[in-house]
Write an enzyme that holds these catalytic residues in place. Structure first.
Site, PDB file in Angstrom:
ATOM      1  N   SER A  12       0.827  -1.207   0.000  1.00 37.18           N
ATOM      2  CA  SER A  12       0.000   0.000   0.000  1.00 37.18           C
ATOM      3  C   SER A  12       0.854   1.246   0.000  1.00 37.18           C
ATOM      4  O   SER A  12       0.406   2.303  -0.430  1.00 37.18           O
ATOM      5  CB  SER A  12      -0.873   0.056   1.258  1.00 37.18           C
ATOM      6  OG  SER A  12      -1.684  -1.065   1.344  1.00 37.18           O
ATOM      7  N   HIS A  34      -2.327  -3.630  -6.562  1.00 35.37           N
ATOM      8  CA  HIS A  34      -2.836  -3.179  -5.259  1.00 35.37           C
ATOM      9  C   HIS A  34      -4.329  -3.453  -5.170  1.00 35.37           C
ATOM     10  O   HIS A  34      -5.142  -2.738  -5.766  1.00 35.37           O
ATOM     11  CB  HIS A  34      -2.521  -1.685  -5.070  1.00 35.37           C
ATOM     12  CG  HIS A  34      -2.885  -1.181  -3.715  1.00 35.37           C
ATOM     13  ND1 HIS A  34      -3.565  -0.008  -3.507  1.00 35.37           N
ATOM     14  CD2 HIS A  34      -2.673  -1.701  -2.476  1.00 35.37           C
ATOM     15  CE1 HIS A  34      -3.742   0.169  -2.203  1.00 35.37           C
ATOM     16  NE2 HIS A  34      -3.213  -0.845  -1.567  1.00 35.37           N
TER      17      HIS A  34
END
Ligand SMILES: NC(=O)c1ccc[n+]([C@@H]2O[C@H](COP(=O)([O-])OP(=O)(O)OC[C@H]3O[C@@H](n4cnc5c(N)ncnc54)[C@H](O)[C@@H]3O)[C@@H](O)[C@H]2O)c1
Length: 370
Positions: free
Chosen positions: A116, A137
């Protein structure tokens, strides 16, 4: 194609489910015995509600579970064409995972990180084939959230990006390309939603009225209800991480109201009390539109700054913000709705009134080229 997953925590297990549901054999591992031992049971528990509500048959559930092979070591992941790591959020841990995997995999296998906040380029450093590394992601919970940010750093090859995109899209995800910049799209472009609300709070407005203004503007949750849902501690960590990565620019200012909230332990739903939780929503204040305009102007400006840095499109940012945060409109759509002139005037007024520690916070991003 065989998909490898390293790390069977909240994200890794969800990612394994995404690809197993899409028909891929998945080989997954975790450093912790307990995580490996419980993985199948946890995936079965995650699938149960889907079967109960008729979104999946019992046979489909069994087939999905049968596609998951939990293995003891990364060596056993070896035949995979795409490996996604979702291990601890620490650079050296992620680097070590990829370094041990790389010599075991086919030369064209793609190594994807679910980080992240770390730099994908840094994770790729020191590998023999760094061009095979990219970011995929996912959002939490991975099987539910449609969005995947596909992160290319300067060295990622086009072939690796194509493979990752087609596999993720094949598994039903909406894949948005973005550059290897702090916070990628969503975690960065969301900051003003919280930040501008916290600025208003520090100016004396109440969390309840700010939330009500955003709900009246079409947002499912106001900024404070969203912080209460995520946890003020998690929100503070994300804000601090981005502020540090952006050199402490006032656009990423960490507001005292957020720090105080965490210091008081009023973290939101998980602690039983937050900025607004457990209070019921209230009707919007008389100046709700002005509050929403201010927050959307800040959102639009942050998105325009990211756009000006390249590697992403306005449509991509809008889509990512709608899917990643359930926003009713993306920041560029909000800008079009208010009109660019109103956004510019709002930012100029905020900049003129900004206290010394927030000066330059509202400087407008370069205008997007037509
Ligand atoms: N939780 C979220 O909302 C979210 C969203 C998007 C991305 N991410 C990212 O996904 C990654 C995983 O997050 P999470 O929430 O699933 O964490 P988690 O703590 O639930 O799971 C991490 C798992 O990795 C395992 N692990 C740690 N080091 C390992 C190693 N060297 N080899 C193999 N397994 C190892 C741990 O035993 C644990 O089971 C992090 O990089 C995080 O930043 C998290």
């Amino acid at each position: 194609m065989i998909i490898g997953v390293v790390g069977l925590g909240a994200m890794g297990l969800g990612i394994a489910q995404v690809f197993a549901q899409a028909g891929h054999p998945v080989r997954a591992t975790d450093a912790a015995d307990a995580a490996r031992a419980s993985a199948r049971e946890r995936m079965a528990a995650a699938l149960a509600p889907r079967v109960a509500k008729g979104a999946m048959t019992g046979a489909e559930r069994d087939a999905t579970l049968a596609r998951l092979t939990v293995v003891d070591t990364v060596e056993d992941i070896a035949p995979a064409g795409l490996v996604i790591e979702a291990v601890a959020e620490r650079l050296e841990v992620k680097q070590a995972v990829f370094r041990s995997l790389e010599p075991l995999l086919p030369a064209d296998a793609v190594l994807a990180t679910n980080t992240s906040s770390l730099s994908v380029a840094a994770i790729a450093e020191g590998l023999a084939r760094p061009g095979q590394v990219l970011g995929l992601h996912f959002f939490n919970p991975a099987p539910v959230m449609k969005l995947v940010e596909l992160v290319a750093y300067a060295g990622t090859t086009a072939a690796a990006l194509d493979l990752a995109r087609s596999l993720a899209e094949g598994a039903g995800k909406v894949v948005i390309a973005c550059p290897d910049r702090p916070g990628f799209i969503v975690n960065r472009c969301a900051r003003p939603y919280y930040g501008e609300a916290l600025a208003l709070l520090e100016e004396g407005r109440t969390a309840t009225e700010i939330d009500a203004a955003m709900v009246a503007a079409g947002y499912r949750l106001g900024p404070f209800a969203l912080i209460d849902l995520i946890g003020a501690d998690i929100n503070l960590a994300a804000t601090e991480s981005l502020a540090a990565a952006m050199g402490g620019h006032p656009r990423y200012h960490v507001f005292r109201a957020l720090r105080d909230q965490v210091a008081r332990g009023e973290l939101g739903r998980k602690s039983g009390r937050g900025f607004v939780f457990p209070a019921e929503p209230a009707p919007p204040p008389a100046d709700a539109e002005a509050i929403a305009l201010r927050i959307e102007a800040a959102l639009a400006n942050e998105a325009a700054w990211l756009l000006s840095e390249g590697g992403v499109t306005a449509e991509g940012i809008d889509t990512a913000m709608k899917l990643g945060l359930n926003f009713p409109r993306g920041p560029f759509e909000a800008r079009a709705r208010h009109g660019a002139d109103r956004i510019r005037a709002t930012l100029a007024a905020l900049e003129a009134a900004a206290p010394p520690h927030l000066k330059t916070r509202y400087l407008p991003a370069p205008e997007p080229s037509p």
